[in-house]
Design a protein around this motif. Structure first.
Motif, short mmCIF file in Angstrom:
data_model
loop_
_atom_site.label_atom_id
_atom_site.label_comp_id
_atom_site.label_asym_id
_atom_site.label_seq_id
_atom_site.Cartn_x
_atom_site.Cartn_y
_atom_site.Cartn_z
N VAL A 170 30.72 47.31 0.86
CA VAL A 170 29.27 47.38 0.60
C VAL A 170 28.97 48.49 -0.41
O VAL A 170 28.15 48.30 -1.33
N MET A 171 29.63 49.62 -0.29
CA MET A 171 29.39 50.71 -1.25
C MET A 171 29.85 50.33 -2.65
O MET A 171 29.15 50.62 -3.63
N LEU A 172 31.00 49.69 -2.77
CA LEU A 172 31.47 49.25 -4.08
C LEU A 172 30.50 48.22 -4.67
O LEU A 172 30.12 48.30 -5.84
N GLY A 173 30.09 47.25 -3.84
CA GLY A 173 29.12 46.26 -4.30
C GLY A 173 27.81 46.91 -4.72
O GLY A 173 27.21 46.54 -5.74
N GLY A 174 27.35 47.89 -3.95
CA GLY A 174 26.11 48.59 -4.29
C GLY A 174 26.21 49.30 -5.62
O GLY A 174 25.26 49.30 -6.42
N ALA A 175 27.36 49.92 -5.89
CA ALA A 175 27.55 50.60 -7.17
C ALA A 175 27.52 49.59 -8.32
O ALA A 175 26.89 49.83 -9.36
N LEU A 176 28.17 48.46 -8.13
CA LEU A 176 28.16 47.43 -9.18
C LEU A 176 26.75 46.88 -9.41
O LEU A 176 26.32 46.73 -10.56
N GLY A 177 26.05 46.59 -8.33
CA GLY A 177 24.69 46.06 -8.44
C GLY A 177 23.74 47.05 -9.09
O GLY A 177 22.91 46.69 -9.93
N ILE A 231 21.17 31.15 -3.55
CA ILE A 231 22.46 30.46 -3.64
C ILE A 231 23.42 30.98 -2.57
O ILE A 231 24.05 30.21 -1.83
N LEU A 232 23.54 32.30 -2.47
CA LEU A 232 24.48 32.89 -1.52
C LEU A 232 24.09 32.61 -0.07
O LEU A 232 24.96 32.49 0.79
N GLY A 233 22.79 32.48 0.20
CA GLY A 233 22.35 32.15 1.55
C GLY A 233 22.88 30.81 2.00
O GLY A 233 23.29 30.63 3.15
N VAL A 234 22.89 29.85 1.08
CA VAL A 234 23.46 28.53 1.40
C VAL A 234 24.97 28.63 1.55
O VAL A 234 25.55 28.09 2.48
N MET A 235 25.59 29.35 0.64
CA MET A 235 27.05 29.47 0.68
C MET A 235 27.55 30.21 1.93
O MET A 235 28.67 29.97 2.39
N ALA A 236 26.72 31.09 2.49
CA ALA A 236 27.11 31.84 3.68
C ALA A 236 26.76 31.11 4.97
O ALA A 236 27.21 31.50 6.04
N ARG A 265 31.22 30.94 4.52
CA ARG A 265 30.91 31.03 5.95
C ARG A 265 31.93 31.81 6.75
O ARG A 265 31.61 32.49 7.70
N GLY A 266 33.18 31.76 6.36
CA GLY A 266 34.23 32.40 7.15
C GLY A 266 34.54 33.82 6.73
O GLY A 266 35.32 34.49 7.39
N SER A 267 33.95 34.28 5.65
CA SER A 267 34.30 35.60 5.15
C SER A 267 33.10 36.54 5.23
O SER A 267 32.34 36.68 4.28
N LEU A 268 32.95 37.18 6.38
CA LEU A 268 31.84 38.12 6.57
C LEU A 268 31.95 39.28 5.59
O LEU A 268 30.94 39.75 5.05
N LEU A 269 33.16 39.74 5.30
CA LEU A 269 33.34 40.84 4.37
C LEU A 269 32.84 40.47 2.97
O LEU A 269 32.15 41.25 2.32
N THR A 270 33.17 39.27 2.51
CA THR A 270 32.71 38.81 1.20
C THR A 270 31.19 38.68 1.18
O THR A 270 30.53 39.07 0.21
N GLN A 271 30.62 38.15 2.25
CA GLN A 271 29.16 38.04 2.35
C GLN A 271 28.51 39.41 2.25
O GLN A 271 27.53 39.60 1.52
N GLN A 272 29.06 40.38 2.97
CA GLN A 272 28.47 41.72 2.96
C GLN A 272 28.65 42.39 1.60
O GLN A 272 27.75 43.08 1.12
N PHE A 273 29.78 42.18 0.96
CA PHE A 273 30.00 42.72 -0.38
C PHE A 273 28.97 42.17 -1.36
O PHE A 273 28.36 42.93 -2.12
N LEU A 274 28.77 40.86 -1.34
CA LEU A 274 27.86 40.22 -2.29
C LEU A 274 26.39 40.43 -1.96
O LEU A 274 25.60 40.82 -2.84
N ILE A 275 26.01 40.17 -0.72
CA ILE A 275 24.59 40.17 -0.35
C ILE A 275 24.08 41.58 -0.08
O ILE A 275 23.09 42.02 -0.66
#
Length: 130
Positions: free
Chosen positions: A8-15, A51-56, A63-73
């Motif tokens: 989440v911190m890495l994603g936040g820095a990128l965003g 888009i990501l809401g549908v994909m998650a 749907r199966g990758s909570l870590l990816t969802q948290q990184f992106l969203i």
């Protein structure tokens, strides 16, 4: 849990970096009289989260990758979208006797972001292979 926080911190820095770049580019092109950069970032973020809401969701690609969802969203989009900046800029417009621009900022930001999240959802559903 540590892996989630780091993602989440890495994603936040990128965003946040992306938000700064887009906002700066828009300010350079359109000036600072109206917060076009913040509006553009919030509309784009709303579209992408649609888009990501549908994909998650159930049956979605993420749907199966909570870590990816948290990184992106939570991470990237949490750092990218700027409703706190939107609120401050709207207040600043109002306090500068620019009430009409403040109201326009609210109407455009809320209206276009709701439209963008809906369009992102519709687009993702059209390509969804469930």
């Amino acid at each position: 849990m540590l892996k989630t926080y780091l993602a989440v911190m890495l994603g936040g820095a990128l965003g946040s970096g992306l938000r700064l770049w887009i906002s700066g580019a828009m300010a350079a092109k359109y000036g600072m009289a109206f917060p076009v950069g913040t509006l553009a970032v919030n509309v784009a973020g709303s579209f992408i989260i649609g888009i990501l809401g549908v994909m998650a969701g159930p049956g979605g690609l993420l749907r199966g990758s909570l870590l990816t969802q948290q990184f992106l969203i939570v991470g990237i989009l949490g750092g990218f979208t700027t409703f706190s900046a939107f609120s401050l800029q709207t207040l600043d417009l109002y306090l500068a006797d620019q009430g009409f621009r403040a109201v326009l900022n609210v109407l455009f930001s809320v209206g276009l972001c709701l439209l963008a999240v809906w369009l992102g959802h519709v687009l993702a559903m059209a390509f969804d292979q469930r």
